[in-house]
Scaffold this motif. Structure first.
Motif, PDB file in Angstrom:
ATOM      1  N   THR A 323       0.834  -1.204   0.000  1.00  0.00           N
ATOM      2  CA  THR A 323       0.000   0.000   0.000  1.00  0.00           C
ATOM      3  C   THR A 323       0.862   1.244   0.000  1.00  0.00           C
ATOM      4  O   THR A 323       2.066   1.190   0.237  1.00  0.00           O
ATOM      5  CB  THR A 323      -0.933   0.054   1.221  1.00  0.00           C
ATOM      6  OG1 THR A 323      -0.145   0.291   2.397  1.00  0.00           O
ATOM      7  CG2 THR A 323      -1.692  -1.250   1.380  1.00  0.00           C
ATOM      8  N   GLY A 326       3.075   1.608   2.801  1.00  0.00           N
ATOM      9  CA  GLY A 326       4.177   0.681   3.006  1.00  0.00           C
ATOM     10  C   GLY A 326       3.751  -0.645   3.611  1.00  0.00           C
ATOM     11  O   GLY A 326       4.571  -1.542   3.772  1.00  0.00           O
ATOM     12  N   GLY A 327       2.470  -0.798   3.943  1.00  0.00           N
ATOM     13  CA  GLY A 327       1.977  -2.083   4.441  1.00  0.00           C
ATOM     14  C   GLY A 327       1.586  -2.976   3.277  1.00  0.00           C
ATOM     15  O   GLY A 327       1.642  -2.554   2.112  1.00  0.00           O
ATOM     16  N   ARG A 328       1.211  -4.214   3.578  1.00  0.00           N
ATOM     17  CA  ARG A 328       0.763  -5.096   2.516  1.00  0.00           C
ATOM     18  C   ARG A 328      -0.671  -5.514   2.750  1.00  0.00           C
ATOM     19  O   ARG A 328      -1.124  -5.628   3.883  1.00  0.00           O
ATOM     20  CB  ARG A 328       1.635  -6.351   2.455  1.00  0.00           C
ATOM     21  CG  ARG A 328       2.901  -6.149   1.647  1.00  0.00           C
ATOM     22  CD  ARG A 328       3.618  -7.452   1.468  1.00  0.00           C
ATOM     23  NE  ARG A 328       3.763  -8.152   2.737  1.00  0.00           N
ATOM     24  CZ  ARG A 328       4.063  -9.425   2.853  1.00  0.00           C
ATOM     25  NH1 ARG A 328       4.244 -10.165   1.781  1.00  0.00           N
ATOM     26  NH2 ARG A 328       4.192  -9.983   4.036  1.00  0.00           N
TER      27      ARG A 328
END
Ligand code: SF4
Lengths: 343, 377
Positions: A323, A326-328
């Motif tokens: 995202t 920086g997350g998934r």
């Protein structure tokens, strides 16, 4: 009656226009044949006799129903040409001919039908295909939604090129030809009467020219697909499942117009699930990705093309996305119909 | 995606995440509950778990209106539609919540119920006015965010003398649910709450003060943007590390201490507290929900149609209760992702994208697979 010309200004589709009699012949002659004119259609027989094609034949068919029939950036006529031309092109083939079948609703204004047929003719001309066979039927008022159009496309596959959604391999690059969600948002805004500051225009376009330059680039293409209904998310999930691989996308690499992003944000919709009618997804061998991208960007319909991610090994066939924070997360199949949020 | 400030977002997020990681005590555990389903959705949608250090344990709360509705309440609505043949209006989220006898509102429609999906209570009122020969019932659900509009519609119906309109009231209260979670014998041992965004714009921050002063739990009210959440988590962390328990407001751009007085007045005029209300997972909680005041009893569907409430146990194997109390995670339910999926929900937490199970299924389930978990963020 038959001596009179068709009243294209005020006339409406009548049951007799589909009955096989003189009224039907008149409709075909004065409305359809005139605008779609080509040698094959002019044969006037039960079928079109076409010359032998130089290579493997690709066939694809698609029915088009859209409400509203006219929308910013196109109408059901141009959409019916682009949709099928694109399906043939996604096979790595050069589209040559279309056959078109119309289901008309009794009472439909002939002026609107004329606009639609004209738009089809123009779209076919631009795409370099000929509409060589056709059919019309009329259904009683209330039993159709104005016009339904089914188009079948015929094309010839490029020698030595075999594209399939089963071909993806871990490491392959995922490319997208341009910004997403424009067709879906344009239709939604028009249908629901949403007014936004910036106009939302459908991206409906024939992609065969873009595909030609991609094939010419010499890049090792695995698969092409146009992310129509269900959007980018659905197309990528289909490809991942077909090839039994996973995908990892970079959210910030996915092009989107600010107007579409803003409208989606406002309505709580995810542009990854919104339909496109002039975009394609390409999977290609990683070392060729840059070359393919350059070729795409050199074509007007690929100016905003981008490498949006890569194919990874994953027996669960998850399409994941890094995202913008920086997350998934997973970019899942569409679940049911999107329902409005209340909280 | 090319949102205008995506780069700034990403950079700020990394900076916040690094600060959080730096300040979280090594080997410590911070059990933080985001009460609201909107926050649960944002956490999953943006993959925030990947940005947070392992010490921060985000626990999904019960702030998802359709999740906390017990089966008995959906049954009531279905009975009303099927047996009394009313026109039942509902928000989209409610339609697929599983009820008794394998039914849901959607399946009841297939059996002939006149069920309409509406976007707001005013749509339902309008439907009633346009169809005076039909009894139109609005299935009202939600926390303090959706309650004021229901109150306004009832007042309007009263003023206009619309006598074929009524409300099946299932409006519930946020502070009561937070108290129940803290008081529950097996409930999650929490260190703090991320307080709701929209609910707090209505009720203000004052109602949370008891959780700080009487329960010693910090509360930070946060907006719905992922950066709001990260900021609120950092604020909670600092309170916990500093041994403080206060109500802080990260969402000052929309929330005040007193909230929206006008909305509160509208609610107060039309509704009063129920003695007790059954919640899914939390059981019967005193003074945790609203009903219509006697002055407006004519618009109360329970009175008008003489409905009784019959409690129904959750389906076997469903862990929704434990999930709503924050005791379990979705992947700990044995039927998660197998018998229970968003297409075929068994429990209520799998229905709306704000439900803990649906959010985890839609966005986060790749983390459950060993290979993916090992690969890390
Ligand atoms: S997976 Fe389904 S049944 Fe299990 S807790 Fe979640 S919603 Fe309930």
């Amino acid at each position: 009656m038959a001596g009179l010309k068709l009243d294209l200004r005020h006339g409406r589709v009548e049951m007799s226009h589909g009955s096989g009699g003189r009224a039907m012949a008149q409709l075909i002659d004065e409305l359809f044949a005139k605008r779609l004119a080509n040698d094959y259609l002019a044969q006037g027989d039960d079928g079109a006799l076409l010359p032998a094609v130089p290579g493997r034949l690709v066939v694809s068919t698609d029915s088009h129903v859209v409400s509203p029939l006219f929308f910013p950036g196109g109408d059901i006529g141009s959409l019916a040409v682009h949709g099928t031309v694109n399906d043939v092109a996604m096979m790595g083939a050069r589209p040559l001919y279309l056959a078109a079948a119309f289901i008309l609703e009794e009472g439909f204004p002939l002026a609107d039908l004329e606009r639609i047929v004209e738009s089809m003719a123009a779209a076919a001309r631009r795409a370099g295909v000929q509409i060589v066979a056709g059919d019309t039927k009329v259904v009683e008022k209330g039993k159709g939604d104005g016009v339904f159009i089914t188009t079948t496309g015929f094309g010839v596959a490029r020698d030595g090129v075999t594209l399939s959604g089963r071909n993806a391999r871990p490491g392959d690059a995922i490319l997208l030809s341009g910004s997403i969600g424009e067709h879906g948002m344009a239709i939604l805004a028009q249908r629901e009467g949403f007014a936004f500051d910036a106009p939302l225009v459908s991206d409906s376009a024939a992609l065969n020219g873009l595909v030609e330059v991609m094939l010419d680039s010499g890049a090792e293409l695995r698969a092409l697909r146009d992310p129509t209904r269900g959007g980018l998310a659905t197309t990528l999930n289909e490809l991942a499942r077909q090839s039994a691989v996973g995908m990892l996308l970079d959210e910030t690499a996915i092009p989107i117009q600010p107007a579409v992003a803003a409208a989606c944000e406002f309505l709580g919709l995810d542009p990854c699930y919104m339909a496109n009618e002039g975009k394609l997804v390409a999977l290609c061998a990683a070392p060729d990705a840059k070359r393919l991208l350059a070729a795409m960007r050199g074509h007007p319909l690929g100016q905003n093309a981008a490498i949006i991610g890569q194919v990874i090994e994953d027996s669960h066939t998850f399409v994941q996305m890094r995202t913008r924070l920086g997350g998934r997360r997973i970019l899942d199949w569409l679940n049911g119909e999107p329902l409005p949020r209340i909280c | 995606m090319k949102y205008i400030d995506e780069f700034r977002d990403g950079e700020l997020a990394r900076h916040l995440a690094a600060t959080i990681a730096g300040e979280a005590r090594a080997g410590g555990e911070y059990r933080l509950m985001e009460f609201c389903g909107g926050h649960t959705h944002a956490i999953s949608r943006y993959g925030l778990a990947d940005l947070l250090p392992p010490a921060i344990n985000m626990i999904h709360g019960p702030g998802c209106p359709v999740c906390v509705l017990p089966i008995g309440r959906i049954d009531q609505a279905i009975r009303l539609a099927l047996e009394q043949r009313v026109t039942l209006c509902s928000y989209g989220d409610c339609l697929r919540v599983p009820a008794s006898d394998g039914l849901s509102l959607l399946k009841a429609r297939a059996q002939g119920a006149d069920l309409r999906m509406v976007y707001s209570v005013s749509d339902a009122l309008e439907l009633a006015r346009n169809n005076p020969q039909r009894q139109v019932v609005f299935l009202a659900i939600g926390f303090e965010t959706t309650t004021p509009p229901t109150a306004v519609a009832i007042r309007q119906a009263d003023a206009l003398g619309v006598n074929n309109f009524s409300v099946l009231c299932n409006h519930v209260l946020t502070p009561a649910a937070m108290r129940a979670i803290l008081a529950h014998p097996t409930g999650a041992r929490l260190h703090g709450f991320v307080g709701p965004a929209h609910v707090s714009t209505v009720i203000g921050s004052r109602p949370y003060e008891t959780f700080a002063s009487d329960y010693g739990k910090p509360v930070v009210i946060a907006g719905f943007e992922p950066l709001d959440l990260l900021q609120a988590i950092l604020m909670l962390l600092r309170q916990i590390n500093g041994g403080r328990a206060e109500v802080e407001n990260e969402f000052t751009r929309a929330v005040t201490r007193d909230g929206n007085r006008k909305a509160q007045a509208a609610m107060d005029e039309v509704f009063e507290l129920r003695d007790s209300f059954e919640w899914r997972g939390l059981g019967s909680i005193p003074h945790s929900a609203l009903k219509l005041r006697p002055r407006y009893a004519g618009f109360d569907a329970e009175t008008r149609f003489g409905l009784d409430y019959r409690a129904v146990a959750d389906s076997k194997g469903c862990e929704c209760g434990a999930i709503l109390r924050g005791e379990k995670r979705p992947q700990q339910c044995r039927i998660f992702g197998t018998a229970c999926t968003p297409e075929h929900p068994v429990g209520s937490c799998m229905v709306s994208a704000e439900g803990a199970c649906a959010a985890h299924y839609l966005y986060g389930r790749f983390r459950d697979t060993p290979a993916m978990a090992a690969e890390g963020a």
